[in-house]
Design an enzyme around this catalytic site. Structure first.
Site, PDB file in Angstrom:
ATOM      1  CG  HIS A  39      -2.089  -0.890   1.148  1.00  0.00           C
ATOM      2  ND1 HIS A  39      -2.024  -2.205   1.520  1.00  0.00           N
ATOM      3  CD2 HIS A  39      -3.362  -0.679   0.712  1.00  0.00           C
ATOM      4  CE1 HIS A  39      -3.219  -2.774   1.328  1.00  0.00           C
ATOM      5  NE2 HIS A  39      -4.043  -1.866   0.834  1.00  0.00           N
ATOM      6  CE  LYS A  58      -3.727  -0.591   4.898  1.00  0.00           C
ATOM      7  NZ  LYS A  58      -4.991  -0.027   5.386  1.00  0.00           N
TER       8      LYS A  58
HETATM    9  N1  LIG Z   1     -12.605  -1.428   3.329  1.00  0.00           N
HETATM   10  C1  LIG Z   1     -12.148  -0.844   2.224  1.00  0.00           C
HETATM   11  O1  LIG Z   1     -12.543  -1.183   1.080  1.00  0.00           O
HETATM   12  C2  LIG Z   1     -11.155   0.258   2.348  1.00  0.00           C
HETATM   13  C3  LIG Z   1     -10.774   0.655   3.588  1.00  0.00           C
HETATM   14  N2  LIG Z   1      -9.936   1.729   3.759  1.00  0.00           N
HETATM   15  C4  LIG Z   1      -9.711   2.124   5.135  1.00  0.00           C
HETATM   16  O2  LIG Z   1     -10.425   3.331   5.384  1.00  0.00           O
HETATM   17  C5  LIG Z   1      -9.751   4.082   6.388  1.00  0.00           C
HETATM   18  C6  LIG Z   1      -9.501   5.503   5.884  1.00  0.00           C
HETATM   19  O3  LIG Z   1      -8.585   5.458   4.813  1.00  0.00           O
HETATM   20  P1  LIG Z   1      -8.133   6.802   4.083  1.00  0.00           P
HETATM   21  O4  LIG Z   1      -9.318   7.516   3.526  1.00  0.00           O
HETATM   22  O5  LIG Z   1      -7.027   6.432   3.170  1.00  0.00           O
HETATM   23  O6  LIG Z   1      -7.537   7.614   5.320  1.00  0.00           O
HETATM   24  P2  LIG Z   1      -7.520   9.204   5.558  1.00  0.00           P
HETATM   25  O7  LIG Z   1      -6.627   9.424   6.727  1.00  0.00           O
HETATM   26  O8  LIG Z   1      -7.231   9.898   4.276  1.00  0.00           O
HETATM   27  O9  LIG Z   1      -9.030   9.543   5.946  1.00  0.00           O
HETATM   28  C7  LIG Z   1      -9.610   9.325   7.206  1.00  0.00           C
HETATM   29  C8  LIG Z   1     -10.444  10.538   7.509  1.00  0.00           C
HETATM   30  O10 LIG Z   1     -11.236  10.296   8.678  1.00  0.00           O
HETATM   31  C9  LIG Z   1     -11.128  11.442   9.498  1.00  0.00           C
HETATM   32  N3  LIG Z   1     -11.453  11.159  10.886  1.00  0.00           N
HETATM   33  C10 LIG Z   1     -10.724  10.499  11.799  1.00  0.00           C
HETATM   34  N4  LIG Z   1     -11.360  10.500  12.990  1.00  0.00           N
HETATM   35  C11 LIG Z   1     -12.514  11.181  12.814  1.00  0.00           C
HETATM   36  C12 LIG Z   1     -13.594  11.543  13.658  1.00  0.00           C
HETATM   37  N5  LIG Z   1     -13.612  11.201  14.952  1.00  0.00           N
HETATM   38  N6  LIG Z   1     -14.626  12.251  13.143  1.00  0.00           N
HETATM   39  C13 LIG Z   1     -14.630  12.601  11.836  1.00  0.00           C
HETATM   40  N7  LIG Z   1     -13.626  12.315  10.978  1.00  0.00           N
HETATM   41  C14 LIG Z   1     -12.582  11.589  11.469  1.00  0.00           C
HETATM   42  C15 LIG Z   1      -9.688  11.886   9.315  1.00  0.00           C
HETATM   43  O11 LIG Z   1      -9.479  13.181   9.815  1.00  0.00           O
HETATM   44  P3  LIG Z   1      -7.970  13.590  10.318  1.00  0.00           P
HETATM   45  O12 LIG Z   1      -7.126  13.554   9.088  1.00  0.00           O
HETATM   46  O13 LIG Z   1      -8.160  14.917  10.918  1.00  0.00           O
HETATM   47  O14 LIG Z   1      -7.567  12.536  11.310  1.00  0.00           O
HETATM   48  C16 LIG Z   1      -9.566  11.771   7.800  1.00  0.00           C
HETATM   49  O15 LIG Z   1     -10.084  12.899   7.132  1.00  0.00           O
HETATM   50  C17 LIG Z   1      -8.491   3.299   6.713  1.00  0.00           C
HETATM   51  O16 LIG Z   1      -8.737   2.490   7.843  1.00  0.00           O
HETATM   52  C18 LIG Z   1      -8.272   2.430   5.477  1.00  0.00           C
HETATM   53  O17 LIG Z   1      -7.539   1.281   5.708  1.00  0.00           O
HETATM   54  C19 LIG Z   1      -9.455   2.430   2.707  1.00  0.00           C
HETATM   55  C20 LIG Z   1      -9.791   2.066   1.424  1.00  0.00           C
HETATM   56  C21 LIG Z   1     -10.658   0.931   1.145  1.00  0.00           C
HETATM   57  O1  LIG Z   2      -5.700   2.090   3.478  1.00  0.00           O
HETATM   58  C1  LIG Z   2      -5.947   1.831   2.282  1.00  0.00           C
HETATM   59  O2  LIG Z   2      -5.636   2.592   1.352  1.00  0.00           O
HETATM   60  C2  LIG Z   2      -6.662   0.578   1.986  1.00  0.00           C
HETATM   61  N1  LIG Z   2      -7.116  -0.105   2.989  1.00  0.00           N
HETATM   62  C3  LIG Z   2      -7.847  -1.313   2.929  1.00  0.00           C
HETATM   63  C4  LIG Z   2      -7.065  -2.402   3.619  1.00  0.00           C
HETATM   64  O3  LIG Z   2      -6.530  -2.171   4.722  1.00  0.00           O
HETATM   65  O4  LIG Z   2      -7.001  -3.507   3.087  1.00  0.00           O
HETATM   66  C5  LIG Z   2      -8.350  -1.646   1.563  1.00  0.00           C
HETATM   67  C6  LIG Z   2      -7.496  -1.213   0.418  1.00  0.00           C
HETATM   68  O5  LIG Z   2      -6.507  -2.165   0.192  1.00  0.00           O
HETATM   69  C7  LIG Z   2      -6.929   0.191   0.585  1.00  0.00           C
END
Ligand SMILES: NC(=O)C1=CN([C@@H]2O[C@H](COP(=O)(O)OP(=O)(O)OC[C@H]3O[C@@H](n4cnc5c(N)ncnc54)[C@H](OP(=O)(O)O)[C@@H]3O)[C@@H](O)[C@H]2O)C=CC1
Ligand SMILES: O=C(O)C1=N[C@H](C(=O)O)C[C@H](O)C1
Length: 271
Positions: free
Chosen positions: A157, A161
């Protein structure tokens, strides 16, 4: 037909912006709220402008309670502590909670299970069709090949991450363990360093790479005597996760409270 009213939490995140766009582009739903953390510089901004879709007339706020009260579902790709808090609010509001957040620990999963008594939770470490299909294939191959085929899960990744192994790697590891009829918790090897000794037969190993802008790459290897079988998925665009999350929310709209996975949504539970 009434549209499903959806809220995106973590609206400014990499996935938050993709989710806003996916909701705006999907049929059968509308964005009614966007939440960010207190103190975030995007509070007060229009969610559509933030996500690059054009004006949506939805202001980003830091107060989820009144927003959840007016919604049918919430899309949550944030962080474990935030997700547990949002699950309690979704349960209170009796709405659908789609959870993509990874890095959740056992105690946090227990809290989500409790919230699922009132909310309709759809949780998955990966919301894409491809990975959920892959999990079914991994389960089948693991059930077919014996312990002389060592299972290793490799993932890469982007450099931002924060959790490892990825949620997807764990999902694929779980599928392999189910196929083998073993407990992943008892047999997983999360890291190796120094004089580790030889590999234990039946273990499921994980290896993590981080760097650059890689969206997400996963390979499950079955390394046997004289041959190696590899099953891989490469995510090229985060929109696959966002579209999957919207699909999960729409699927959950008329379901009973409970804890569901993407395999339920995609009809792959028996694969
Ligand atoms: N299941 C799936 O298919 C996928 C899962 N993911 C997962 O999704 C999650 C997010 O990934 P990603 O978008 O890359 O991460 P980012 O850090 O870009 O986004 C997370 C966002 O959530 C915000 N946040 C955190 N805590 C709070 C809160 N209490 N209230 C409101 N907002 C909050 C963060 O704010 P701040 O920056 O201020 O902390 C940030 O804007 C990860 O756990 C990732 O692994 C990602 C892609 C696909
Ligand atoms: O953090 C990410 O970017 C992603 N998180 C998910 C994971 O932990 O598997 C899904 C995807 O691979 C992207």
């Amino acid at each position: 037909m009434t549209e499903m009213r959806l809220v995106v939490v973590g609206a400014a995140g990499r996935m938050g912006r993709m989710l806003i766009k996916a909701v705006a582009e999907a049929e059968g739903c509308a964005l009614v709220g966007a939440i960010e953390r207190k103190g975030s510089e995007v509070i007060g901004q229009d969610a559509g402008l933030l996500a690059g879709t054009g004006l949506l007339d939805v202001e980003v706020t830091d107060d989820p309670l009144p927003v959840f009260a007016q919604a049918d579902g919430v899309l949550d790709f944030t962080a474990p502590a935030a997700t547990v808090a949002f699950a309690a609010l979704a349960a209170q509001a009796r709405i659908v909670h789609v959870i993509g957040t990874t890095g959740l620990q056992e105690a946090e999963f227990a809290k989500l299970e409790a919230a699922a008594r009132h909310a309709r939770i759809v949780q998955s470490g990966n919301m894409s069709l491809g990975v959920n299909l892959l999990a079914g294939l991994v389960r089948k191959v693991a059930a077919t090949l014996g312990e002389d085929y060592d299972i290793e899960v490799l993932e890469m990744h982007h450099r931002m991450k924060v959790d490892a192994p990825s949620g997807t790697a764990l999902l694929l590891g779980e599928a392999a363990a189910e196929g083998r009829k073993i407990s992943l918790k008892d047999r997983s090897v999360r890291s190796r360093d120094g004089h580790t000794g030889a590999r234990n037969p039946g273990d499921i190993g994980f290896a993590t790479l981080r760097g650059g802008t890689v969206v997400g790459e996963h390979t499950v290897m079955f390394a046997g005597p004289g041959e190696r079988l590899e099953l891989s998925h490469r995510a090229e665009d985060r929109s696959i996760f966002a579209r999957g999350a919207v699909r999960a929310a729409l699927w959950g709209f008329d379901k009973k409270p409970g804890y569901y996975t993407m395999a339920d949504v995609l009809g792959l539970a028996d694969l």
